[in-house]
Design a protein around this motif. Structure first.
Motif, PDB file in Angstrom:
ATOM      1  N   MET A 580       1.442  41.054  46.447  1.00 44.94           N
ATOM      2  CA  MET A 580       2.579  40.864  45.552  1.00 44.94           C
ATOM      3  C   MET A 580       2.829  42.159  44.791  1.00 44.94           C
ATOM      4  N   PHE A 581       4.116  42.586  44.734  1.00 42.27           N
ATOM      5  CA  PHE A 581       4.507  43.830  44.074  1.00 42.27           C
ATOM      6  C   PHE A 581       5.748  43.568  43.227  1.00 42.27           C
ATOM      7  N   LEU A 582       5.905  44.373  42.180  1.00 41.22           N
ATOM      8  CA  LEU A 582       7.021  44.225  41.253  1.00 41.22           C
ATOM      9  C   LEU A 582       8.187  45.090  41.695  1.00 41.22           C
ATOM     10  N   CYS A 583       9.361  44.496  41.750  1.00 40.93           N
ATOM     11  CA  CYS A 583      10.593  45.223  42.079  1.00 40.93           C
ATOM     12  C   CYS A 583      11.203  45.757  40.792  1.00 40.93           C
ATOM     13  N   HIS A 587      13.237  42.976  38.901  1.00 40.81           N
ATOM     14  CA  HIS A 587      12.083  42.613  38.076  1.00 40.81           C
ATOM     15  C   HIS A 587      11.461  41.302  38.546  1.00 40.81           C
ATOM     16  N   ARG A 588      11.295  41.180  39.852  1.00 43.78           N
ATOM     17  CA  ARG A 588      10.635  40.019  40.439  1.00 43.78           C
ATOM     18  C   ARG A 588       9.421  40.484  41.236  1.00 43.78           C
ATOM     19  N   TYR A 589       8.432  39.600  41.301  1.00 38.65           N
ATOM     20  CA  TYR A 589       7.251  39.863  42.116  1.00 38.65           C
ATOM     21  C   TYR A 589       7.507  39.310  43.521  1.00 38.65           C
TER      22      TYR A 589
END
Length: 754
Positions: A580-583, A587-589
């Motif tokens: 899981m990574f942050l955009c 601003h979503r994982y």
């Protein structure tokens, strides 16, 4: 010992029966007693059967009435010797005699016919009955050229042991028996006779009775060896009194083969011609007889021969030389015409090929332009809309540049505002068309998803054929797909629609939950409304809700386990721990699959959706041409080297950097800037392609460049220096990427000659 003794007793009894008549005919004269030098009795002039009877006659000779002194001596001995000691001595003598008889009987031979299973061939062997089955196997293994361990002998459908002998199996001397032999490993060591099978009408081994002395006969085992060659009769002898015929040894033995000397030898008759003697009369024209007294020669056919012009040797040679020159001139003229015609044909073929290539390039370019125009007019994919936004950005820049160059002040601001309004209208039109296309493509996306979930497992077999396998989950997914396709058809008649709804109801009622209860309620409501005669147009919303809920039912892994591999969100939460990574845009994982990868191995800071929105709003770039160039580069390198690495490590952004920044979007030779006609090839074709071993050329220049052996001897020094400078810049740029730097040093140290 008891078993062997019983067999010997049976053999002795049988031989007594056979030799009884012979003993009667001789009148008992075959046994002659003589006193040896040591006082022992020696039996002479006896037959082989009499030797076997020694064990029985040993006890009866003492009671014979022929010799009274012997009888008295025996009686005296019986009275003087203790009975126990007498029994022990008698038993010892019998055991000693029994061992001798056993050895004599064990040396006797018997005819053994071995049947090879399953071929049915028969091998006949004369074998001593005292030898074991193991030795018989070794003899047969050497004849058949197979290991002795794979042979298995059976007698009367019973497998015999290797330590047993033929005597223990009940085989008598000079008799014949039949045994079966098979192989425990018929695939690796089949049983086949090395010699061709002979006729079964004649036996291979016979037993002959030969008279060795007067009144003495001997059993002899004779083996018959047949020859496939026809021997000529060379004569022999015939006894005048008895009439017996005796043939030469060459008639009864195999002919002697002459060694092959490797030289073909022929007879004299095949090397000479037939000579005949013929009588021939000379004609009158060559006779030398002339008219004379008593001889008249006719002169009717005579003719007068006058001498012509005399030709010298030089004149004759000159005439032949002129004739040769005349012939050579015409022959060379014909050869020259043929060569000119061949050159003309090659020139015509070359021009036709060049014209065909030019026509093909024009057709490819027109097809590309037609495809680009078709994508502008009717966009279907995301790349098509990116092409529209790219064309819109080019048009906006051209209009803005024209306004800035021609207008000033308030007129310029007014023109820019008008340009902005036109741009907004075009963006809105493109967006509405995109929403419309996504709505139309919804059914295709759903159908593709259902087909993937119902697809069987596939793999390539050893023979290259495609093998498919269905499991219980793929069959379940296929049934749900077919049922969804039937429910999605709103144009069927009333009876068929009710039948499909009932099938759907029975399918979803297998597992009871809130989703299945909602589907059943919608089915009952639609059936009730259809029974009341409600129009089909008024039921479209209800039917669409049923299809949506059933699609959600299909996407649930509990009801359809085969969709787990197609869901974006995994069912196991542990898989999301390190994925899981942050955009930075929304601003979503999100998972790593939602981000674009690069050659550096780092993910982008924005997801693909945010990157697409940013491209539409700001740069409006189109990567279609760069994707085609990268795809063509990978295909060409796979043909040259299946282990190529660099073309598959690069991404579209890296190819764009190479083309736009390093090679400035034009060919290195003719300066062509048409991206539809540019491609990457190797700079030195002996080495693998890499950013520091490549050159950007047009498609026409590619083929000629790849035929060069050494580029340093063909191109000018200025061009070589420019290409090497670009290679240095590319090496410096890609050396900061860890994945590329790992192959940088090994690529430089690798030898040439790929």
């Amino acid at each position: 010992m008891s078993g062997q003794r019983e067999i010997i007793e049976e053999i002795v009894e049988g031989e007594e029966d056979e030799n009884g008549e012979e003993n009667l005919e001789t009148g008992g004269n075959d046994v002659v007693e003589s006193q040896g030098g040591d006082g022992e009795e020696v039996l002479t002039g006896r037959s082989p059967s009499a030797e076997v009877e020694d064990t029985e006659e040993a006890g009866t000779q003492a009671d014979s009435p022929d010799d009274k002194d012997t009888q008295q001596e025996t009686e005296y001995t019986e009275t003087a010797v203790d009975p126990v000691e007498e029994d022990q001595s008698v038993l010892a003598e019998e055991a000693e005699q029994l061992e001798k008889k056993t050895e004599n009987v064990g040396n006797a031979t018997a005819t053994v016919k071995v049947v090879l299973v399953p071929e049915g061939h028969v091998m006949t062997v004369a074998f001593a009955i005292g030898l074991s089955i193991q030795e018989l196997k070794r003899h047969l293994a050497s004849e058949l050229r197979v290991p002795a361990g794979v042979l298995q002998l059976s007698l009367d459908d019973r497998v015999v042991e290797e330590h047993q002998s033929l005597m223990e199996l009940g085989i008598r001397p000079h008799s014949s028996t039949r045994m079966e032999m098979s192989s425990t490993d018929p695939d690796s060591h089949p049983l086949r006779p090395l010699r061709p099978p002979q006729h079964n009408s004649m036996s291979d081994v016979i037993t002959a009775r030969v008279q060795t002395d007067e009144g003495v006969f001997k059993e002899v085992v004779v083996e018959i060896e047949r020859s496939s060659q026809q021997r000529t009769f060379l004569g022999g002898y015939r006894h005048r009194l008895t009439g017996a015929e005796y043939h030469h040894a060459a008639v009864q033995t195999l002919p002697k083969k002459r060694p092959d000397r490797g030289v073909a030898v022929f007879s004299r008759d095949s090397q000479t011609v037939e000579v005949k003697s013929l009588v021939q009369q000379c004609p009158v024209s060559i006779s030398t007889q002339m008219t004379g007294i008593g001889c008249y020669v006719s002169c009717v056919n005579d003719k007068l021969v006058r001498p012509g012009k005399y030709i010298t040797a030089d004149e004759r040679h000159n005439r032949r030389l002129r004739a040769v020159i005349f012939l050579q001139s015409h022959a060379r003229r014909w050869l020259a015409q043929q060569a000119v015609n061949q050159l003309r044909k090659e020139r015509t073929r070359r021009l036709a090929w060049l014209e065909l290539q030019e026509r093909r390039r024009q057709q490819e370019k027109e097809e590309q332009l037609r495809d680009r125009r078709q994508r502008w007019m009717n966009p279907q994919k995301r790349e098509d809309f990116n092409l529209l936004y790219n064309a819109l950005e080019k048009w906006r820049r051209e209009e803005e540049q024209q306004i800035n160059s021609s207008l000033r002040g308030a007129e310029r601001k007014k023109a820019l505002c008008s340009l902005l309004e036109q741009e907004v209208q075009l963006i809105a039109a493109i967006g509405s068309h995109r929403i419309f296309m996504e709505t139309n493509n919804y059914d295709k996306v759903i159908q593709t998803f259902l087909n993937k979930s119902a697809a069987p497992h596939q793999w390539r077999g050893a023979d290259g054929r495609l093998i498919e396998m269905d499991t219980q989950f793929t069959i379940r997914a296929r049934e749900l797909r077919d049922l969804y396709n039937n429910i999605s058809l709103f144009t069927v008649n009333k009876e068929q629609r009710i039948h499909d709804l009932q099938t759907l109801k029975h399918t979803v009622m297998e597992c009871e939950c809130q989703l299945t209860r909602d589907i059943v309620d919608l089915i009952d409501r639609e059936v009730d409304l259809m029974s009341r005669g409600v129009k089909a147009s008024n039921l479209e919303g209800l039917r669409q809700r049923t299809c949506t809920l059933f699609l959600q039912y299909i996407k649930t892994p509990v009801f359809n386990p085969n969709v787990v591999k197609l869901l974006k969100v995994p069912q196991n939460p542990s898989q999301l721990k390190n994925d899981m990574f942050l955009c930075r845009g929304c601003h979503r994982y999100l998972r790593s699959a939602s981000f674009a990868a690069s050659a550096s191995g780092c993910l982008s800071s924005m997801c693909q959706h945010c990157a697409g929105l940013n491209n539409i709003a700001r740069p409006r770039d189109d990567f279609t041409l760069y994707k085609k160039i990268l795809r063509k580069l990978r295909d060409d390198e796979l043909l040259l080297n299946k282990d190529a690495k660099f073309p598959f490590l690069l991404q579209v952004e890296d190819i764009r950097y190479l083309i736009e920044v390093i090679w400035e979007s034009h060919s290195a030779l003719n300066g062509s800037s048409d991206l539809y006609n540019l491609t990457f090839v190797r700079w030195q074709r002996q080495r693998d392609w890499s950013p520091w071993n490549c050159i950007l050329l047009s498609k026409e220049e590619t083929k000629a460049h790849l035929e060069l052996e050494d580029v340093h001897k063909t191109y000018e020094k200025t061009l070589i220096c420019g290409v090497e400078h670009k290679h240095a810049v590319a090496r410096q740029h890609f050396s900061h990427i860890s994945v590329m730097a790992k192959y940088l040093n090994s690529h430089l140290a690798a030898p040439h000659g790929n």
